[in-house]
Enzyme design. Structure first.
Site, PDB file in Angstrom:
ATOM      1  N   ASN A 103       0.624  -1.149   0.165  1.00  0.00           N
ATOM      2  CA  ASN A 103      -0.109  -0.031  -0.028  1.00  0.00           C
ATOM      3  C   ASN A 103       0.859   1.385  -0.080  1.00  0.00           C
ATOM      4  O   ASN A 103       0.274   2.346  -0.412  1.00  0.00           O
ATOM      5  CB  ASN A 103      -0.773  -0.072   1.342  1.00  0.00           C
ATOM      6  CG  ASN A 103      -1.561   1.329   1.526  1.00  0.00           C
ATOM      7  OD1 ASN A 103      -2.441   1.987   1.032  1.00  0.00           O
ATOM      8  ND2 ASN A 103      -0.975   1.815   2.599  1.00  0.00           N
ATOM      9  N   TYR A 171       3.735   9.789 -10.825  1.00  0.00           N
ATOM     10  CA  TYR A 171       2.843   8.908 -10.075  1.00  0.00           C
ATOM     11  C   TYR A 171       1.803   8.041 -11.044  1.00  0.00           C
ATOM     12  O   TYR A 171       1.937   6.936 -10.800  1.00  0.00           O
ATOM     13  CB  TYR A 171       1.966   9.893  -9.305  1.00  0.00           C
ATOM     14  CG  TYR A 171       0.856   9.476  -8.195  1.00  0.00           C
ATOM     15  CD1 TYR A 171       1.457   9.035  -7.175  1.00  0.00           C
ATOM     16  CD2 TYR A 171      -0.348   8.966  -8.747  1.00  0.00           C
ATOM     17  CE1 TYR A 171       0.497   8.510  -6.125  1.00  0.00           C
ATOM     18  CE2 TYR A 171      -1.242   8.409  -7.981  1.00  0.00           C
ATOM     19  CZ  TYR A 171      -0.904   8.325  -6.709  1.00  0.00           C
ATOM     20  OH  TYR A 171      -1.672   7.674  -5.980  1.00  0.00           O
ATOM     21  N   LYS A 175       1.983   4.041 -11.173  1.00  0.00           N
ATOM     22  CA  LYS A 175       0.598   3.277 -10.882  1.00  0.00           C
ATOM     23  C   LYS A 175       0.317   2.380 -12.095  1.00  0.00           C
ATOM     24  O   LYS A 175      -0.418   1.331 -12.009  1.00  0.00           O
ATOM     25  CB  LYS A 175      -0.541   4.116 -10.451  1.00  0.00           C
ATOM     26  CG  LYS A 175      -0.295   4.937  -9.269  1.00  0.00           C
ATOM     27  CD  LYS A 175       0.047   4.112  -8.145  1.00  0.00           C
ATOM     28  CE  LYS A 175      -0.027   4.707  -6.770  1.00  0.00           C
ATOM     29  NZ  LYS A 175       0.165   3.732  -5.577  1.00  0.00           N
ATOM     30  N   THR A 206      -6.989  11.511   2.699  1.00  0.00           N
ATOM     31  CA  THR A 206      -5.902  11.077   3.342  1.00  0.00           C
ATOM     32  C   THR A 206      -4.893  12.206   3.449  1.00  0.00           C
ATOM     33  O   THR A 206      -5.099  13.240   2.618  1.00  0.00           O
ATOM     34  CB  THR A 206      -5.140   9.991   3.003  1.00  0.00           C
ATOM     35  OG1 THR A 206      -4.586  10.175   1.912  1.00  0.00           O
ATOM     36  CG2 THR A 206      -6.394   8.649   2.640  1.00  0.00           C
TER      37      THR A 206
HETATM   38  P1  NAD Z   1      -0.644   8.549   3.115  1.00  0.00           P
HETATM   39  O1  NAD Z   1       0.223   9.537   2.936  1.00  0.00           O
HETATM   40  O2  NAD Z   1      -1.832   8.905   3.981  1.00  0.00           O
HETATM   41  O3  NAD Z   1       0.035   7.118   3.699  1.00  0.00           O
HETATM   42  C1  NAD Z   1       1.246   6.757   3.216  1.00  0.00           C
HETATM   43  C2  NAD Z   1       1.992   6.122   4.231  1.00  0.00           C
HETATM   44  O4  NAD Z   1       3.132   5.379   3.456  1.00  0.00           O
HETATM   45  C3  NAD Z   1       2.904   6.897   5.082  1.00  0.00           C
HETATM   46  O5  NAD Z   1       2.498   6.642   6.499  1.00  0.00           O
HETATM   47  C4  NAD Z   1       4.144   7.014   4.968  1.00  0.00           C
HETATM   48  O6  NAD Z   1       4.933   7.209   6.022  1.00  0.00           O
HETATM   49  C5  NAD Z   1       4.208   5.613   4.181  1.00  0.00           C
HETATM   50  N1  NAD Z   1       5.347   5.526   3.292  1.00  0.00           N
HETATM   51  C6  NAD Z   1       5.745   6.287   2.414  1.00  0.00           C
HETATM   52  N2  NAD Z   1       7.040   5.850   1.676  1.00  0.00           N
HETATM   53  C7  NAD Z   1       7.307   4.735   2.266  1.00  0.00           C
HETATM   54  C8  NAD Z   1       8.402   3.837   2.180  1.00  0.00           C
HETATM   55  N3  NAD Z   1       9.356   4.154   0.959  1.00  0.00           N
HETATM   56  N4  NAD Z   1       8.379   2.755   2.676  1.00  0.00           N
HETATM   57  C9  NAD Z   1       7.467   2.472   3.745  1.00  0.00           C
HETATM   58  N5  NAD Z   1       6.539   3.278   3.969  1.00  0.00           N
HETATM   59  C10 NAD Z   1       6.433   4.375   3.237  1.00  0.00           C
HETATM   60  O7  NAD Z   1      -1.138   7.868   1.912  1.00  0.00           O
HETATM   61  P2  NAD Z   1      -2.560   7.115   1.450  1.00  0.00           P
HETATM   62  O8  NAD Z   1      -3.585   8.268   0.881  1.00  0.00           O
HETATM   63  O9  NAD Z   1      -3.111   6.273   2.505  1.00  0.00           O
HETATM   64  O10 NAD Z   1      -2.069   6.370   0.360  1.00  0.00           O
HETATM   65  C11 NAD Z   1      -1.913   4.844   0.296  1.00  0.00           C
HETATM   66  C12 NAD Z   1      -1.758   4.211  -0.968  1.00  0.00           C
HETATM   67  O11 NAD Z   1      -3.051   4.555  -1.843  1.00  0.00           O
HETATM   68  C13 NAD Z   1      -0.704   4.980  -2.041  1.00  0.00           C
HETATM   69  O12 NAD Z   1      -0.166   3.856  -2.663  1.00  0.00           O
HETATM   70  C14 NAD Z   1      -1.261   5.822  -2.647  1.00  0.00           C
HETATM   71  O13 NAD Z   1      -0.763   6.203  -3.991  1.00  0.00           O
HETATM   72  C15 NAD Z   1      -2.777   5.195  -2.890  1.00  0.00           C
HETATM   73  N6  NAD Z   1      -3.852   6.155  -3.422  1.00  0.00           N
HETATM   74  C16 NAD Z   1      -3.971   7.172  -2.727  1.00  0.00           C
HETATM   75  C17 NAD Z   1      -5.246   7.849  -3.301  1.00  0.00           C
HETATM   76  C18 NAD Z   1      -5.531   9.112  -2.358  1.00  0.00           C
HETATM   77  O14 NAD Z   1      -6.090   9.969  -3.045  1.00  0.00           O
HETATM   78  N7  NAD Z   1      -5.218   9.588  -1.093  1.00  0.00           N
HETATM   79  C19 NAD Z   1      -5.789   7.622  -4.338  1.00  0.00           C
HETATM   80  C20 NAD Z   1      -5.317   6.439  -5.056  1.00  0.00           C
HETATM   81  C21 NAD Z   1      -4.174   5.655  -4.544  1.00  0.00           C
END
Ligand code: NAD
Length: 271
Positions: A103, A171, A175, A206
């Site tokens: 994730n 990004y 993906k 988030t």
């Molecule tokens: P977030 O920033 O709230 O949480 C991401 C977490 O990943 C953080 O705690 C961070 O410390 C950790 N992280 C970052 N780099 C890391 C690394 N190299 N190793 C280990 N941990 C690491 O983000 P989120 O919104 O919960 O996103 C989670 C996933 O969902 C991501 O892959 C993001 O791309 C994807 N996503 C998010 C959205 C959105 O709108 N928020 C939409 C589509 C996809």
């Protein structure tokens, strides 16, 4: 044709992940955090793999305080040694690994148009978002095989399926790679008891998007494209991850599993 007997897909106490071990990367925040808490409530022992030690430890102790089982491991998913160690830590702490939720992901400000995005930003995003998932699978899949099978969930995004004029080129490329890689993993391991699906959320409330959406005009520019007219809440994505993790999704494999409020279904968005 005789129908197979209806077997219960839930554990003895009705929990969907009873006796399962799940590793979640980036579990200290947002979608990962909500999923860790939900998986634990559904009976899983949860390995909280996170680069941010404070955030990760907090989630693990939250789970334990609520009576669940959790183990924190500090891991940067873009580093092979960390990816290997987080899987070893899971097996050491709980004996097996059944669910791997890759994730963790980043979305830096400097990521924009293909013309303006610098090479360092591109490399960084690919290293965390795409190579991080590759490494998670490289070291996690053998553990799932040792456990006799399991479920892999790799987080892609709706931008793996469609382009945006408000570009975030690294990004989006990362993906798209996650989705393609997940399909191939699903096919290769389909007869070995492993399912692999790409979770494709729309915009979720988030910390990842908080900065971008702090500007109301930027937020509105994106909201007009969401038929449901709102962002997802992290728990709405966590519930989809739960479905993909559990045996309830036993024939869902190789899917681009959208949780996007109909963004990818829309040609024209209602007013
Ligand atoms: P977030 O920033 O709230 O949480 C991401 C977490 O990943 C953080 O705690 C961070 O410390 C950790 N992280 C970052 N780099 C890391 C690394 N190299 N190793 C280990 N941990 C690491 O983000 P989120 O919104 O919960 O996103 C989670 C996933 O969902 C991501 O892959 C993001 O791309 C994807 N996503 C998010 C959205 C959105 O709108 N928020 C939409 C589509 C996809």
């Amino acid at each position: 044709m005789t129908r197979p007997k209806r077997a219960s897909l839930r554990g003895g106490n009705g929990r969907r992940l009873q006796d399962k071990v799940a590793l979640i990367t980036g579990a200290g925040s947002g979608i990962g955090r909500e999923t860790a808490l939900l998986f634990a409530r559904e009976g899983a022992s949860v390995v909280v793999a996170e680069m941010n030690e404070e955030a990760g430890r907090k989630v693990a102790s939250e789970i334990e305080r609520a009576g669940g089982a959790a183990h924190f491991v500090r891991a940067d998913v873009s580093k092979a040694a960390d990816a290997r160690a987080m899987v070893e830590a899971a097996e050491k702490a709980f004996g097996n690994l059944h669910v791997l939720f890759n994730n963790a992901g980043i979305f830096p400000d400097a990521d924009g148009s293909v013309i303006e995005t610098d090479e360092e930003t591109f490399d960084l995003v690919i290293r965390v978002n795409l190579k991080g998932v590759f490494l998670g699978c490289k070291y996690g899949l053998p553990a799932l095989l040792r456990a006799g099978g399991g479920s892999v969930i790799n987080t892609a995004s709706f931008v793996a399926l469609m382009g945006s004029a408000t570009s975030q080129v690294a990004y989006t490329a990362s993906k798209g790679g996650v989705l393609a890689m997940t399909r191939e993993i699903a096919v290769e391991f389909a007869r070995k008891g492993i399912r692999a699906n790409a979770l494709c959320p729309g915009p979720v409330e988030t910390p990842l998007l908080a900065k971008l959406f702090a500007d109301p005009a930027r937020k509105q520019r994106r909201l007009v494209h969401i038929p449901m007219g709102r962002l997802a809440r992290p728990e709405e994505v966590a519930r989809a991850a739960l479905f993909l993790a559990s045996d309830e999704s036993s024939y869902v494999n190789g899917a681009a599993f959208t949780v996007d409020g109909a963004i990818t279904a829309a040609y024209v968005t209602p007013e």
